[in-house]
Write a protein that holds these residues in place. Sequence first.
Motif: not given
Length: 619
Positions: A397-402, A422-429, A435-444
């Motif tokens: 889901s696009p709303k899944q927290r990562l 930006t200190g993103i933890t579980t607050s971002a979908s 949209a931000r291109g977060c490598v670590t979130a995408l790799a997970s």
Amino acid sequence: MRRARRTLAATVTLAVASMTLTGCFEESSPHDAVRDFLVGWQSEDYDLAAQRTDGDVAKVREALADAKVELDAASFRFKITSVSVTGDQSKAGFHAEVDLGENNPLWEYDGVLPLHLVDGSWKVRWSPSVLHPQLKEGQRFAVDTNPTPRQPVVDRAGDALQSNQVLYVAGVYPAKVGDQAEAAVAKLAEVTGYAQDRLLSRVRSSPPDKFVPLVTFGRSRYQSMQAKLGAIAGIETQPQEQPVNPDAPRQIVGTVSALTPETEQELGGPQKAGDSLGKSGLQQAYQDYLTGSTETRVITLDLKTGKEVANLKEWPGRQNVSVKTTIDRGIQAAAEQAVSETETSALVAVQRDTGEILAVSTKGDLHQERDALAGKFPAGTAFSIVAADALLKAGMSPKQRLACPQERTVGGAKFVHLGQSTGITTSASFQENFARGCVTALASLARRVNADDLTKSAKAFGVGQPWRLPLKSFSGALPALSSDAEKAKAIAGQNVEVSPLSMALVAAAVASGTWHAPVLVTEPKSPDPSAEATPAAQPAPVPVDPKVRSLLTTMMRAGAAGTPAQGGKGKVYGVTATAGDQQTWFVGWQGDVAIAVLAKSYNAGAVAGSFFAGLGSRP
């Protein structure tokens, strides 16, 4: 080299022909005279041929040698077709094949040799008609050629993508130069490097009152040679405009130069020394279409007046045509302006509904064909568009927290997020991390999708597809995904190679709902004139799942909103991504134009914004 090969082939044929001509006849007869005459003519043993005639040996020998020069022939081949005898008279029929060289067709005709007995020996009754039934006393052969000017490469509206440039053609009028032709050509060959015998043959085989082009020069070379050319009596130089100065996209259109002595020998094709030759880009790929082939006629001339008497044979030549591209001049101008603000970048724009290439522009050390169309670059998080297709199909889901930590290890592979912390933890979908291109979130997300599904999505978006363009291109490459680490690297685009063209087509697929193979040239259908007049097989269009497309469109709108990519009129959709080594991507679209921008040490989104702003101001 081509003429040398043809001469060799003729020599081999001669050996066969000799056996054919001699095998059946063992006693003195008209056949012996016919055989020796034709074998001597074919092998250029003109004494043998002349001695089998009743004419003056020196004059016959000269006439046979002149015929080869007048036709600028590479070779002659003959076959006896009939022999009849009536008392002391005989008649032999023969079939002739004359290789006129320069890639012209064979000239074939049927001739007749009248014979009679002279002091008990059969002799060919000599007259010019022995050489050809229509050749008479006081006449000679000539070859009249009519080359057509080079045609232009044009944009989608039919306007030329190059401007005229003055070339300088050095040549002679045979009637004016007269007996000084050999001396003039010898000096021209000395200062230019062209083969003297080839230049002289061209002069001697041409109608006397027609300008014979011998060597073509560009402006700079002509200026350096002008004094030497002017000192050669009989050589004249004529300026000639040709559409050879490329406009943008210059490296796609390609350059043209005059044929050099080296390339003439190397090519051995339909070109003659001094012709224009495509050196790169579409000018090279479609050389044979743009130049066509020369109209050629074999004629007879009156020796006294130089006027044409008879047209013995003609070949119209293949009609040369323009090459019509899909380039849009207005969109190309916007692309040129956008990349001009950078040191190193490439931009490819395509029509979202067709895959037609609208613009290709590069800056710095990047090349339009080698890099924009055929470059192999790490995809980085721009590949998350393709990965998201597989993930969404798998139920993500696009709303899944990562979480987006600075570092993360997946299957033993380490990933580092180089973007602003930006200190993103579980607050971002998922959508926000996309949209931000977060490598670590995408790799997970590697464990959320299997390798086959990732590979299928890559193929559906054209990665690795065997499309065909007339210029070099690269559709992308995805390795075998044998582990979670490999899948994670693929989702983050770290083990995927793409070109700006392939990524522009990815954007177009989401924008239109269907992936299309790229198109650069619409006419002619193939760069090879000998190929069938049907388009080369291309991968079939691939539809994007409508539900997935709707989600991806929303995610890519979030990826472009509030970024430098937002420019001009209308909403922009896309992602700005990093790919290491200070390299950034923007992949997205506005309206019906989809683009991919690759920039080094510069924000690719800013280039996209400038481009879209330029589109809004174009007519």
